[in-house]
Every structure is written in C-alpha cells, then in structure tokens.
Design an enzyme around this catalytic site. Structure first.
Site, mmCIF file in Angstrom:
data_model
loop_
_atom_site.group_PDB
_atom_site.id
_atom_site.type_symbol
_atom_site.label_atom_id
_atom_site.label_comp_id
_atom_site.label_asym_id
_atom_site.label_seq_id
_atom_site.Cartn_x
_atom_site.Cartn_y
_atom_site.Cartn_z
ATOM 1 N N SER A 33 13.088 3.990 -1.556
ATOM 2 C CA SER A 33 14.201 3.124 -1.194
ATOM 3 C C SER A 33 15.514 3.795 -1.609
ATOM 4 O O SER A 33 15.646 5.020 -1.528
ATOM 5 C CB SER A 33 13.973 1.771 -1.893
ATOM 6 O OG SER A 33 14.939 0.841 -1.538
ATOM 7 N N LYS B 148 17.036 -0.643 3.345
ATOM 8 C CA LYS B 148 16.351 -0.445 2.058
ATOM 9 C C LYS B 148 16.066 -1.775 1.358
ATOM 10 O O LYS B 148 15.055 -1.909 0.652
ATOM 11 C CB LYS B 148 17.165 0.486 1.164
ATOM 12 C CG LYS B 148 17.315 1.918 1.703
ATOM 13 C CD LYS B 148 15.969 2.597 1.964
ATOM 14 C CE LYS B 148 16.135 4.101 2.217
ATOM 15 N NZ LYS B 148 14.866 4.771 2.525
#
Ligand code: HXC
Length: 280
Positions: A165, A183
């Site tokens: 992420s 993300k």
C-alpha cells in the site's frame, strides 16, 4: 544475509529473527505481482535467499524475465519463474499464472500483491480514465491476485498474503488523489480477507512503504532536486530515507514464524513520516 543488486556489497548482518525466518522460508513458494519492480524484486530476493522459490508477474515480458534471472542468483539452486505479459487487471491472465506457478513450483504459500500504477497529477488535470486506470491496477489488481491464488493458498499449511500500500491515504496527498483512494481500498480489502480467510489458515497484511531512496516513484514525489531531497530526508522522524532492504526486512518478518499471529495489520515502514505528513 540477502541484500544484493546495485549494492551487493552491503550484505546485512544476520539477526536471530532472520535466522528463524530462514527456516520458515525453506521450500516455500512466493507469488509476486509487480515482481520486477524495485521494491518487490528485493522482497522476492530476500525470500529466495532465505530458501523460497518464486514466481514473479509483470506486464513487460523482457523486464520480468530479466528480473527473474537476477533474483535466481540470490541462492544456488533457487527456482524463479518470470511471467511477463500478465496484466493484474485481467483475472484470467492471473489464473493462468497462478496455475503455472503451482504446476512448476509445487504450490503457492506466500503472495505479495505489489503491482501498482502511479503518476503525479492534479484532480483537475486527471481524466476519469486516468483515475480508473490506477484504481483498476491497484484495487481490482489486488483483488484479482488474491482471487487467483486463494485456491492454492488454501492448500498450504501456513499461507500468508502481503499487499503493498502507501501512506498517502492516512492524510490525503496533493497530486496523488487517485493513488490515495486506491491504497485506502487496498487496506480495506486486506482487512476483509484477513477476517474471511484467517480462520482457514491464510493471514493477510499490508506493508505501507514510505519514501524509498532507490525508487524513482518516491523520489519524483518527494523532490525534484538533491538539496530538497536532503532536507526531506532530515525531516523524516527516523532521520533518513528508506531503503528497499527496509521493506524486504518487514516482508521477511511477516512471512516468518515470528509474524505468524499478525493478521489484518497495516505495517507502516516509513521512519515515522506519515505522522508528520502535511506538517510544515
Ligand atoms: C496524467 C496520465 C499519466 C500522467 C497516464 N495517464 N499517465 N494522466 N498524468 N503522467 C492517463 C492516460 O492519459 C490515460 O487516460 C490513462 O491514464 C491510462 O493510461 P494508459 O497509458 O493508457 O494506461 P496503461 O497502459 O494501463 O498505464 C497505466 C499507468 C501505468 C497507470 C499510467 O503505466 C503506470 O502506472 N505507470 C507507472 C508505473 C509506476 O510508476 N509504478 C510505480 C508504483 S510505486 P486517458 O483519459 O488519456 O485515456 C507507487 C508508490 C510510490 O505507487 C510512492 C512512494 C512514496
């Protein structure tokens, strides 16, 4: 123990944790999307060095095959397959890659969902298709990766997933609205996977890297010139930019026996930067 590439001379010291991790990685198979990229190739190299075999996936055939060859040099006898021409937005191409990985390497135990799209653009200048492209690569791509590999993970005695992420979505980030939105979704998806598949023996976590010195992506976001970059590095609470080794170490931890009870966690590896994000 495993650190290599442009800085092969920087072999790191073997800690007790990594010795334990080495035992854990033996005979394991790791499936990595975005595996030819700067961060994911080092994560894979670390695991291969510690005993795993690997299958790396990418869109670019030559780049992916070259990265696989390079990663295989991390350990004598390592098996590393590079599957190019595979787009994470297409689940069929991931299904084929997962099947080939399992057939040639004997299964899938670890997954790193690392394929990502990124460019700097203001909201006003960004087309709907540009936003959708990043959402599709990051979010749909992570979902497709988990979907394609889950049948094999469920057959593993101790399966682990790491999604890659970022930290932008914790605070929001100018010129990165599309990436931050994507993300945030990746973190959320991982949490649901952790709850749904944890009871079936598959742990799922996120690593959120900060600014990594070796990556073009981080540098172009952080600073266009060396002086500004030095200033930025000083502003990081831990006093320096990250390295790919920092992310590889976190990966080894999560995939080691030491990380076996970590599930549904977002592990931020950024020197504490996100806590200052947006501060003057
Ligand atoms: C504005 C852009 C653009 C840019 C592409 N687009 N690049 N818009 N600025 N720089 C737009 C295109 O005009 C098009 O919209 C749409 O996005 C899709 O572009 P395509 O090139 O047709 O699509 P595709 O081939 O699928 O490529 C998608 C891509 C990808 C997202 C551009 O190629 C990509 O991500 N490349 C960079 C990879 C990268 O940097 N990865 C690093 C990830 S690291 P229109 O409307 O014209 O059709 C990371 C972490 C970094 O994410 C952060 C660390 C701190």
């Amino acid at each position: 123990l495993y650190f290599h590439s442009c800085a092969e001379s920087h072999f790191m010291e073997t800690s007790k944790l990594l010795t334990a991790a080495a035992l854990r990685s033996e005979d394991r198979v790791v499936f990595v999307t975005g595996g030819a990229g700067t961060i994911c190739s080092m994560q894979t190299r670390a695991l291969v060095r510690l005993g795993a075999n690997a299958c790396i996936i990418g869109r670019n055939v030559e780049k992916t095959e070259a990265a696989a060859k390079d990663i295989a040099t991390a350990r004598s006898g390592a098996k590393v397959i590079g599957i190019g021409g595979c787009d994470v937005r297409k689940v069929d191409s991931l299904n084929d890659a997962a099947m080939r990985c399992a057939k040639e390497l004997g299964g899938i135990d670890f997954v790193i969902a690392g394929a990502a799209g990124n460019f700097l653009v203001s909201m006003q200048a960004m087309s709907s298709n540009a936003f959708k492209s990043v959402m599709d690569i990051d979010v749909l791509g992570t979902f497709n990766t988990i979907k394609a590999t889950m049948p094999y993970l469920l057959k593993s005695s101790d399966a682990r997933i790491i999604c890659i992420s970022a930290t932008f979505h914790f605070t929001g980030m100018p010129m990165q609205g599309h990436v931050a939105a994507a993300k945030a979704s990746v973190d959320s998806l991982m949490a649901s996977v952790a709850l749904e598949y944890g009871p079936r023996g598959v742990t799922s976590n996120v690593i959120s890297p900060g600014a990594i010195a070796e990556t073009e992506g981080a540098l172009r976001l952080v600073s266009p010139d060396k002086e500004a970059l030095k200033k930025y590095a000083k502003s990081i609470p831990a006093g320096r930019l990250g390295t790919v080794k920092d992310i590889a170490d976190a990966t080894v931890y999560l995939f080691s026996s030491a990380g076996s009870w970590v599930n549904g966690h977002v592990l931020v590896v950024d020197g504490g930067s996100w806590r200052r994000q947006g501060a003057a």
